[in-house]
Motif scaffolding. Structure first.
Motif, mmCIF file in Angstrom:
data_model
loop_
_atom_site.group_PDB
_atom_site.id
_atom_site.type_symbol
_atom_site.label_atom_id
_atom_site.label_comp_id
_atom_site.label_asym_id
_atom_site.label_seq_id
_atom_site.Cartn_x
_atom_site.Cartn_y
_atom_site.Cartn_z
ATOM 1 N N HIS A 10 0.862 -1.179 0.000
ATOM 2 C CA HIS A 10 0.000 0.000 0.000
ATOM 3 C C HIS A 10 0.902 1.234 0.000
ATOM 4 C CE1 HIS A 10 -4.048 -1.771 0.922
ATOM 5 N NE2 HIS A 10 -3.241 -2.802 1.086
ATOM 6 N N ALA A 11 0.848 1.984 -1.061
ATOM 7 C CA ALA A 11 1.736 3.139 -1.207
ATOM 8 C C ALA A 11 0.898 4.386 -1.481
ATOM 9 C CB ALA A 11 2.709 2.902 -2.359
ATOM 10 N N VAL A 12 1.544 5.544 -1.413
ATOM 11 C CA VAL A 12 0.872 6.783 -1.842
ATOM 12 C C VAL A 12 1.799 7.544 -2.780
ATOM 13 C CG1 VAL A 12 -0.502 7.064 0.269
ATOM 14 C CG2 VAL A 12 1.718 8.200 0.064
ATOM 15 N N VAL A 13 1.187 8.408 -3.572
ATOM 16 C CA VAL A 13 1.949 9.270 -4.467
ATOM 17 C C VAL A 13 2.545 10.415 -3.650
ATOM 18 C CG1 VAL A 13 1.800 10.840 -6.435
ATOM 19 C CG2 VAL A 13 0.491 8.703 -6.440
ATOM 20 N N LEU A 14 3.865 10.550 -3.695
ATOM 21 C CA LEU A 14 4.523 11.652 -2.985
ATOM 22 C C LEU A 14 4.403 12.944 -3.778
ATOM 23 C CD1 LEU A 14 7.845 10.025 -1.732
ATOM 24 C CD2 LEU A 14 5.857 10.673 -0.363
ATOM 25 N N GLN A 15 4.658 12.864 -5.075
ATOM 26 C CA GLN A 15 4.530 14.051 -5.901
ATOM 27 C C GLN A 15 4.406 13.668 -7.366
ATOM 28 O OE1 GLN A 15 7.950 16.587 -6.270
ATOM 29 N NE2 GLN A 15 9.300 15.074 -5.343
ATOM 30 N N VAL A 16 3.933 14.627 -8.128
ATOM 31 C CA VAL A 16 3.745 14.458 -9.568
ATOM 32 C C VAL A 16 4.596 15.518 -10.244
ATOM 33 C CG1 VAL A 16 2.046 14.423 -11.427
ATOM 34 C CG2 VAL A 16 1.354 13.892 -9.081
#
Lengths: 272, 272, 272
Positions: free
Chosen positions: C177-183
């Protein structure tokens, strides 16, 4: 060649990310005395042709510099990293994909080309995706500090440099087939046309032209400056780089025509 | 006057084109030692009033400089290119269209004005459309190097300088008619009101105000800082330049009201 | 500690307003010799976590500096203004809200913390809404000129510094389970995953992964560089900061998935 202390910097990195700032950091960490001029960082994403046009046109307004330019759709796939030295002692740093050549040729011609491969002059490990930071920015910094181009790696045969087709306008009967080179913030459409092209088809002395672009067919005044027409009217002018540019006085020609870079524009005499 | 080495630079050029970068190049080619401060390049396109407001408000935070400012809808149509010298020895460079005067008057008053016409101090041929590059940037660079303003061309009678109407708020019965001076990235709406205006209509001691703008009629808290209200609530605060500003805590007042620069805002007591 | 002459500057101010330019002015008015590196000014509005990630990742590419960082949703509400000094002699200036700590800890650990309160070293009156200009920029300038951190105000107990939760990826059975740190501008989605996370769930040796994000379920190649897949195909690569990043070759992964910072991404083996 005298020691260079200025780095000009052009890219498609935009300013919404840390890309440009980090490259500044890398350069100043190596060469704290260097001055960096940010020429343009909104080259259309990965559009080498757009970058080549802007670099070539901007160059005459820049001081003698190391010119760092990065528009690099093939980063990480083995394309060469390049240093070009020119007849009048400008230095260009960037990918070997045609981005640098038009500008470099305008600076007295390319007198030498070198592949950047000397790991002592790079940041290692070199990432696959951000070689602006790991390869080109360090090279520009070292060059600005006076390291010779030949120190970075083997000479490249000038015949082997990657060329990129330049889109030339062409005449057909009484009209010209042109393309939009770039669009500025004001929506002015710079064409790959100069006054001489109009002469070829006998249109240099006219007052009005017809332009067909993106499904529109419009009549435009051929004038000297925007205010030669009323607000919201189209006009064709010679722009500040000597290119013909399609504009709307106090308006936005790109929005009116829904045209952009690489749009075709057919320029001829008005129909009767 | 001591030699100046800093150029502050404000324009409506944006950063999506090469305009700003090329002007940097021109300045540094003439004056390599100069430091350029980019104050603001997103003045609303061709909105002289917006540029004048930002220049005036920013000025007290800038070091002694040559202040280069270009918002120039009449470029190429014969408006004067101007240098203003002020009582406390600031120098302003830009078009003669009212952009410079409010800021210059705050610097000890305008003590001299000169038309820029000396071709030795310009880039020639001067283009019709990019005089920031060909006229104003070179002038700023030479001024920063110590060339006297009077070298650039004939003195201009101060009576002849082009003025631009300043929008003053006005009181009517128990309410104030104001306009939005500018909107920032956070959507805060800066009004042409100061605390003293509220005093005029007896509203300086209230806790709540009514604001009518763009068809909306809202009650807002009059407070000291955004967090005096809950998230998403409107608040009127004195902003960091001493102007009253309509904001939404952790939100975007401009988006909520669909308001922008020049929107009218009528501020009065809450209705019962 | 040697005298510092460089200030790096990160904020959520954007470049559409005068915020950044005015802070430059304030710094250079106090410390004309200082060099300012603009690292990033498009941190997502008031998103402390995004600022902390970018500051931490950029830091290794910056010269020794005073690092000025302002992402400050609680400005005006009494949060502390902070100076952190680190084991390897970097200095950080910004609000006490967790923004600075991850970066500072990477610089040899925090060795001292001070509250900025000495009015002689600020612009007064301090506004409630623009403390970047009135508090943090002046502090950074004075620090760059060699003023000791302890001159600015009382020491703060390191235990009392405000922490911000760091989002760690976690493994569940065979997936992460991960999240987007930045785009970034190119639409690449940087995840809070490194290669070691894939090892935890036995996925480091696979050729393909399944990613679920924002209602999409896609199979992606796990490769070394964008061009390992055909144009428009998804790929997972190790990005230039050592983080795993979800990209589309010559395309925009964020737009394809409608994903952004803080989007959840579940990474596992392909379903059969």
């Amino acid at each position: 060649m005298s020691q260079r202390r200025i780095v000009s910097f052009l890219s498609d990195y935009g300013l919404e990310d840390e890309f440009v700032g980090v490259c500044h950091g890398v350069i100043l960490k190596i060469a704290p005395e260097v001055l960096i001029i940010d020429v343009h960082h909104y080259i259309l994403r990965q559009q080498i042709r757009h970058g080549a046009v802007v670099l070539q046109q901007s160059l005459r307004y820049l001081p003698d510099s190391v010119h760092l330019a990065v528009v690099d759709p093939s980063v990480g796939s083995g394309r060469r990293a390049l240093i070009l030295v020119t007849g009048d002692e400008q230095i260009f740093v960037g990918p070997d994909n045609g981005l640098l050549l038009p500008a470099a040729r305008d600076c007295g011609g390319v007198s030498g080309a070198y592949e950047i491969s000397n790991k002592d002059l790079l940041l290692t490990p070199v990432s696959r995706t951000f070689q602006g930071r790991d390869v080109f920015a360090p090279a520009a910094a070292h060059l600005a500090m006076g390291v010779a181009a030949s120190e970075f790696g083997p000479a490249v045969d000038l015949e082997d440099l990657v060329e990129r087709e330049v889109l030339e306008a062409w005449a057909h009967e009484d009209h010209l087939h042109a393309v939009v080179l770039q669009v500025d913030r004001f929506g002015n459409l710079q064409l790959n046309l100069k006054k001489e092209h109009l002469e070829q088809v006998g249109l240099d002395d006219v007052e009005r032209l017809e332009v067909r672009a993106e499904g529109h067919r419009i009549e435009v005044r051929y004038g000297a400056t925007f205010s030669d027409v009323a607000p919201d009217q189209f006009i064709m002018v010679e722009d500040s780089y000597g290119q013909l540019s399609l504009a709307v006085n106090n308006g936005d020609a790109a929005a009116r025509l829904r045209a952009g870079a690489d749009s075709t524009a057919i320029v001829g005499p008005p129909r009767r």
